[in-house]
Design an enzyme around this catalytic site. Structure first.
Site, PDB file in Angstrom:
ATOM      1  N   HIS A 239     -29.196  -6.977  54.496  1.00 26.84           N
ATOM      2  CA  HIS A 239     -28.424  -6.809  55.722  1.00 26.84           C
ATOM      3  C   HIS A 239     -27.007  -7.351  55.565  1.00 26.84           C
ATOM      4  CE1 HIS A 239     -27.993  -5.184  59.661  1.00 26.84           C
ATOM      5  NE2 HIS A 239     -27.169  -6.189  59.884  1.00 26.84           N
TER       6      HIS A 239
ATOM      7  N   HIS B  51     -29.028   6.265  62.479  1.00 21.48           N
ATOM      8  CA  HIS B  51     -28.229   5.043  62.752  1.00 21.48           C
ATOM      9  C   HIS B  51     -27.284   4.756  61.595  1.00 21.48           C
ATOM     10  CE1 HIS B  51     -27.207   0.790  62.984  1.00 21.48           C
ATOM     11  NE2 HIS B  51     -27.941   0.534  61.908  1.00 21.48           N
ATOM     12  N   PHE B  52     -27.833   4.750  60.384  1.00 15.14           N
ATOM     13  CA  PHE B  52     -26.954   4.221  59.343  1.00 15.14           C
ATOM     14  C   PHE B  52     -25.915   5.216  58.839  1.00 15.14           C
ATOM     15  CE2 PHE B  52     -30.765   4.744  56.365  1.00 15.14           C
ATOM     16  CZ  PHE B  52     -30.190   5.642  55.482  1.00 15.14           C
ATOM     17  N   HIS B  53     -26.086   6.505  59.170  1.00 11.66           N
ATOM     18  CA  HIS B  53     -24.979   7.401  58.822  1.00 11.66           C
ATOM     19  C   HIS B  53     -23.817   7.234  59.804  1.00 11.66           C
ATOM     20  CE1 HIS B  53     -27.735   9.173  55.915  1.00 11.66           C
ATOM     21  NE2 HIS B  53     -26.637   9.600  55.320  1.00 11.66           N
TER      22      HIS B  53
ATOM     23  N   TYR C 100     -22.652  -5.685  55.896  1.00  8.02           N
ATOM     24  CA  TYR C 100     -21.363  -6.250  56.332  1.00  8.02           C
ATOM     25  C   TYR C 100     -20.374  -6.328  55.173  1.00  8.02           C
ATOM     26  CZ  TYR C 100     -23.910  -6.742  60.548  1.00  8.02           C
ATOM     27  OH  TYR C 100     -24.658  -6.429  61.652  1.00  8.02           O
TER      28      TYR C 100
ATOM     29  N   ARG D  93     -38.751   9.257  57.902  1.00  7.01           N
ATOM     30  CA  ARG D  93     -37.617   9.218  56.984  1.00  7.01           C
ATOM     31  C   ARG D  93     -38.153   9.288  55.565  1.00  7.01           C
ATOM     32  NH1 ARG D  93     -35.315   2.978  56.556  1.00  7.01           N
ATOM     33  NH2 ARG D  93     -34.013   3.980  55.005  1.00  7.01           N
ATOM     34  N   ARG D  94     -37.274   9.391  54.575  1.00 11.48           N
ATOM     35  CA  ARG D  94     -37.625   9.373  53.147  1.00 11.48           C
ATOM     36  C   ARG D  94     -38.793  10.308  52.817  1.00 11.48           C
ATOM     37  NH1 ARG D  94     -37.912   2.906  53.356  1.00 11.48           N
ATOM     38  NH2 ARG D  94     -35.878   2.422  52.521  1.00 11.48           N
TER      39      ARG D  94
HETATM   40 FE1  HAS Z   1     -27.926  -1.456  60.860  1.00 11.50          FE
HETATM   41  C1  HAS Z   1     -31.026  -0.638  59.580  1.00 11.50           C
HETATM   42  C2  HAS Z   1     -29.401  -3.378  63.275  1.00 11.50           C
HETATM   43  C3  HAS Z   1     -24.811  -2.532  61.941  1.00 11.50           C
HETATM   44  C4  HAS Z   1     -26.482  -0.073  58.066  1.00 11.50           C
HETATM   45  N1  HAS Z   1     -28.622  -0.520  59.173  1.00 11.50           N
HETATM   46  C5  HAS Z   1     -29.932  -0.247  58.857  1.00 11.50           C
HETATM   47  C6  HAS Z   1     -29.987   0.473  57.622  1.00 11.50           C
HETATM   48  C7  HAS Z   1     -28.691   0.588  57.169  1.00 11.50           C
HETATM   49  C8  HAS Z   1     -27.845  -0.024  58.155  1.00 11.50           C
HETATM   50  C9  HAS Z   1     -28.238   1.245  55.877  1.00 11.50           C
HETATM   51  O1  HAS Z   1     -32.169  -4.651  63.744  1.00 11.50           O
HETATM   52  C10 HAS Z   1     -31.240   1.031  56.962  1.00 11.50           C
HETATM   53  C11 HAS Z   1     -31.754   0.155  55.882  1.00 11.50           C
HETATM   54  C12 HAS Z   1     -32.976   0.805  55.221  1.00 11.50           C
HETATM   55  O2  HAS Z   1     -32.780   1.628  54.308  1.00 11.50           O
HETATM   56  O3  HAS Z   1     -34.087   0.531  55.668  1.00 11.50           O
HETATM   57  N2  HAS Z   1     -27.250  -2.674  62.359  1.00 11.50           N
HETATM   58  C13 HAS Z   1     -28.018  -3.323  63.251  1.00 11.50           C
HETATM   59  C14 HAS Z   1     -27.160  -4.029  64.210  1.00 11.50           C
HETATM   60  C15 HAS Z   1     -25.867  -3.787  63.818  1.00 11.50           C
HETATM   61  C16 HAS Z   1     -25.935  -2.947  62.650  1.00 11.50           C
HETATM   62  C17 HAS Z   1     -27.587  -4.839  65.379  1.00 11.50           C
HETATM   63  N3  HAS Z   1     -26.030  -1.317  60.157  1.00 11.50           N
HETATM   64  C18 HAS Z   1     -24.901  -1.845  60.738  1.00 11.50           C
HETATM   65  C19 HAS Z   1     -23.748  -1.573  59.920  1.00 11.50           C
HETATM   66  C20 HAS Z   1     -24.218  -0.884  58.826  1.00 11.50           C
HETATM   67  C21 HAS Z   1     -25.651  -0.730  58.989  1.00 11.50           C
HETATM   68  C22 HAS Z   1     -22.341  -2.002  60.241  1.00 11.50           C
HETATM   69  C23 HAS Z   1     -23.505  -0.350  57.643  1.00 11.50           C
HETATM   70  C24 HAS Z   1     -22.241  -0.500  57.417  1.00 11.50           C
HETATM   71  N4  HAS Z   1     -29.841  -1.892  61.343  1.00 11.50           N
HETATM   72  C25 HAS Z   1     -30.228  -2.762  62.318  1.00 11.50           C
HETATM   73  C26 HAS Z   1     -31.692  -2.953  62.247  1.00 11.50           C
HETATM   74  C27 HAS Z   1     -32.148  -2.186  61.183  1.00 11.50           C
HETATM   75  C28 HAS Z   1     -30.976  -1.524  60.643  1.00 11.50           C
HETATM   76  C29 HAS Z   1     -32.541  -3.790  63.102  1.00 11.50           C
HETATM   77  C30 HAS Z   1     -33.597  -2.091  60.641  1.00 11.50           C
HETATM   78  C31 HAS Z   1     -34.371  -1.121  61.361  1.00 11.50           C
HETATM   79  C32 HAS Z   1     -35.707  -0.813  60.709  1.00 11.50           C
HETATM   80  O4  HAS Z   1     -36.697  -0.831  61.440  1.00 11.50           O
HETATM   81  O5  HAS Z   1     -35.790  -0.512  59.498  1.00 11.50           O
HETATM   82  C33 HAS Z   1     -24.614  -4.359  64.493  1.00 11.50           C
HETATM   83  O6  HAS Z   1     -23.780  -4.983  63.549  1.00 11.50           O
HETATM   84  C34 HAS Z   1     -23.859  -3.308  65.238  1.00 11.50           C
HETATM   85  C35 HAS Z   1     -22.772  -3.901  66.121  1.00 11.50           C
HETATM   86  C36 HAS Z   1     -21.756  -2.862  66.495  1.00 11.50           C
HETATM   87  C37 HAS Z   1     -21.255  -2.633  67.707  1.00 11.50           C
HETATM   88  C38 HAS Z   1     -20.285  -1.498  67.911  1.00 11.50           C
HETATM   89  C39 HAS Z   1     -18.882  -1.970  68.237  1.00 11.50           C
HETATM   90  C40 HAS Z   1     -17.973  -0.787  68.341  1.00 11.50           C
HETATM   91  C41 HAS Z   1     -16.759  -0.694  67.728  1.00 11.50           C
HETATM   92  C42 HAS Z   1     -15.974   0.579  67.900  1.00 11.50           C
HETATM   93  C43 HAS Z   1     -14.920   0.460  68.989  1.00 11.50           C
HETATM   94  C44 HAS Z   1     -14.133   1.711  69.156  1.00 11.50           C
HETATM   95  C45 HAS Z   1     -12.796   1.764  69.330  1.00 11.50           C
HETATM   96  C46 HAS Z   1     -12.112   3.109  69.429  1.00 11.50           C
HETATM   97  C47 HAS Z   1     -11.920   0.569  69.402  1.00 11.50           C
HETATM   98  C48 HAS Z   1     -21.653  -3.435  68.876  1.00 11.50           C
HETATM   99  C49 HAS Z   1     -16.137  -1.794  66.948  1.00 11.50           C
HETATM  100  C50 HAS Z   1     -11.591   3.361  70.826  1.00 11.50           C
HETATM  101  C51 HAS Z   1     -10.600   4.463  70.835  1.00 11.50           C
HETATM  102  C52 HAS Z   1     -10.833   5.725  71.212  1.00 11.50           C
HETATM  103  C53 HAS Z   1      -9.740   6.708  71.101  1.00 11.50           C
HETATM  104  C54 HAS Z   1     -12.148   6.175  71.742  1.00 11.50           C
END
Ligand code: HAS
Length: 557
Positions: A218, A372-374, A222, A435-436
């Protein structure tokens, strides 16, 4: 800024090698959607098996590309802001270790001896070259970091009173997280998997291996994300035509990642029988915590973009969104960064669904997860890598960008592709689509007794998204390689856009010191992982013999 020829060459090589491999990675991505939509009812194409392709896809796109880019961008950022170059030997050793590691792992994967996916969960067993290659790739990235630490110390001595530049802070934090989390996977590889793969040990403790993997796994996400965040804070406000709303917010976000990126890995193991519910609950709470720096980023970057829009006379509450330079060819980086941010809104919220224990039971191991992860790794991370690689190639090579209109279209096309693709996957996941899995062999084959007609629309939607993504990638390759081979037209420079802060903020001393945050990091990791390791010791079943993906029976030695 002028840099030495050898340093420039290294950065360019570290950008080109993974982009060349990416051609293979993208091809296998397309093959995935084709198999899964049931257009193919077989287990291999062009002598490459489904799981071999899936392994190549995951390892190239998620491990090789991101690590090479992390190091190349780190070199560029550290040198640009500290106005000096890292020691030549660390730069060269790091590059060669990463290249040799990649070649070893590629041999194992291409020869069909390492179809273990990017998570290489035992008891699936790979050729020793795969594990050795992965270890060398990681060690290579450590060596680059050691060079930067030395460089930073010298800078600090000469600039005792200066504020550490935000991009340098982000890079050091990112590689500190990386150095700590990779210790666990190094132990997994060197002590558990490599001896087992060489036949020196007969069985492997699967739960322990998986837990060590996710200690790394995990934090790995990051490590992928933070270079993009560095760009959001230090580059995006500038290319949007505005200023950074709060530099202190950026510093706080990076420090929060430092303490919370590692101790959340058990949220990948909510279904793991060998880990107790209380440990899972603790990791779940910490996972909600690690979303906070992203919320801070969402508000800070939105405010920075709003400022940029209002400077162009935007009216109303959301009018600023229409005034941003979406199609500006000179500022093409803007498109890559904004599309990544838009995707991350959905990627982030689906992550919060995953981290909620009860909801995780519904979506775990379904196609929801690649959905999610894409929207995370193939969203903000991938687009930032594509945009910055093209940008650095033009600056370091003294080239004018070729096929500019293609390059400007790529992020928007990619974003549309990902939105369709991930919606298809998540929709299918909620209906139980696994998946997979090569669905074309079973659930998406009308001749199979397992055929699921209700999964046809979701897999077709994912296919449509996958085709659009491939088209975007092709346009990118055309622009990237044409630029790379174009004639030199200007001076070769290391140059990055620099966003100025909007306010003169007060000096918050805790946001300028590493030690207190490092201490908290160690304490939280101990609190989160000692119970997990004790659980494994207490509840674990017998160790497992090796298996190959082609056979449900253990390998006989
Ligand atoms: Fe995740 C599984 C929870 C972030 C990647 N994640 C995965 C897997 C990958 C992955 C590859 O709790 C699969 C692994 C596998 O092969 O089994 N993930 C989270 C949580 C976050 C999170 C809570 N993941 C990421 C990031 C990844 C990533 C970043 C890659 C870079 N994830 C999980 C969990 C699993 C999981 C479980 C396991 C599930 C299972 O059962 O297997 C947090 O960090 C996310 C927080 C993000 C936000 C969004 C903030 C929004 C922003 C955009 C603002 C937009 C603006 C534009 C400013 C709260 C910053 C505005 C302007 C306009 C013009 C509209």
């Amino acid at each position: 800024m002028q840099i030495s020829k050898s340093f420039k060459r290294t950065i360019i090589i570290e950008l080109i090698v993974p982009v060349i491999l990416l051609v293979l990675g993208i091809y296998h991505g397309l093959m995935q959607v084709i198999y899964r939509a049931g257009l193919l009812h077989k287990s291999s194409t062009a002598h490459l098996d489904y799981y071999q392709g899936l392994t190549l896809h995951g390892v190239i796109n998620a491990i090789v590309l991101t690590t090479f880019f992390g190091v190349a961008f780190g070199h560029a950022t550290m040198a640009f802001y500290l106005k000096r170059e890292p020691n030549k030997s660390t730069v060269a050793i790091s590059m060669w270790l990463m290249i040799i590691g990649t070649i070893l792992a590629a041999i194992a994967m291409l020869s069909g001896n390492a179809s273990v996916l990017y998570t290489f969960y035992p008891p699936l067993k790979a050729h020793p070259f795969f594990y050795l290659g992965a270890a060398l790739l990681v060690v290579g990235s450590w060596v680059a970091f050691w060079g930067w630490i030395k460089m930073y110390r010298t800078w600090r001595k000469e600039n005792a009173e200066a504020k550490i530049p935000l991009a340098v802070l982000g890079t050091i934090i990112n590689f500190t997280i990386w150095s700590i989390c990779t210790l666990a996977v190094a132990y997994e590889i060197l002590v558990l998997l490599l001896p087992w793969s060489l036949g020196w040990t007969k069985t492997v403790n699967v739960t322990l291996a998986r837990t060590l993997f996710w200690f790394f796994g995990h934090a790995l996400v990051y490590f992928w994300l933070l270079p993009a965040y560095i760009m959001y804070y230090t580059i995006l406000p500038k290319v949007a035509g505005g200023k950074l709303f709060s530099e202190n917010a950026g510093r706080l976000a990076f420090f929060l990642f430092l303490i919370l990126s590692v101790p959340v890995g058990v949220h990948h193991q909510f279904s793991e029988p060998g880990i107790s519910p209380s440990t899972k609950l603790f990791h779940s709470i910490l996972t909600f915590g690690v979303a906070i720096p992203s919320f801070i980023t969402a508000f800070t970057i939105s405010a920075s973009l709003e400022y940029a829009g209002r400077k162009r006379n935007a009216k109303g509450l959301f009018g600023w969104m229409k005034k941003l330079p979406y199609w500006d060819k000179k500022n093409f980086l803007f498109g890559y960064l904004i599309c990544g941010l838009i995707l991350f809104i959905f990627g982030g919220f689906t992550g919060i669904v995953n981290s909620s224990y009860a909801l995780n039971n519904v979506v775990h191991n379904t196609s929801w997860m690649p959905g999610h992860f894409h929207m995370t790794v193939a969203g903000p991370v991938f687009l930032a890598i594509l945009g910055m690689s093209l940008y650095l190639i033009t600056k370091l090579g003294g080239k004018k960008m070729r096929f500019q209109s293609y390059a400007v279209m790529v992020p928007y096309l990619w974003m549309i592709g990902i939105l369709l693709f991930s919606t298809g996957l998540m929709w299918g996941g909620l209906m139980g689509e696994p998946r997979r899995t090569n669905l074309g062999m079973s659930y998406l084959n009308p001749d199979s007794p397992l055929f699921r007609p209700d999964w046809v629309p979701s897999t077709l939607l994912a296919l449509l998204g996958g085709i659009i993504m491939t088209a975007a990638a092709l346009l990118y390759f055309i622009s990237f390689f044409a630029t790379l081979f174009a004639k030199k037209t200007t001076n070769e420079m290391l140059e990055l856009p620099v966003a100025e802060p909007l306010h003169q903020e007060s000096h918050v001393s805790i946001l300028h010191k590493f030690t207190p945050w490092l201490l908290v990091m160690v304490i939280v990791i101990i609190l989160a992982y000692i119970p997990a390791l004790l659980d494994i010791k207490k509840y674990v079943g017998p160790s497992a013999p090796p298996y190959l993906p082609t056979n449900p029976l253990p390998v006989k030695k």
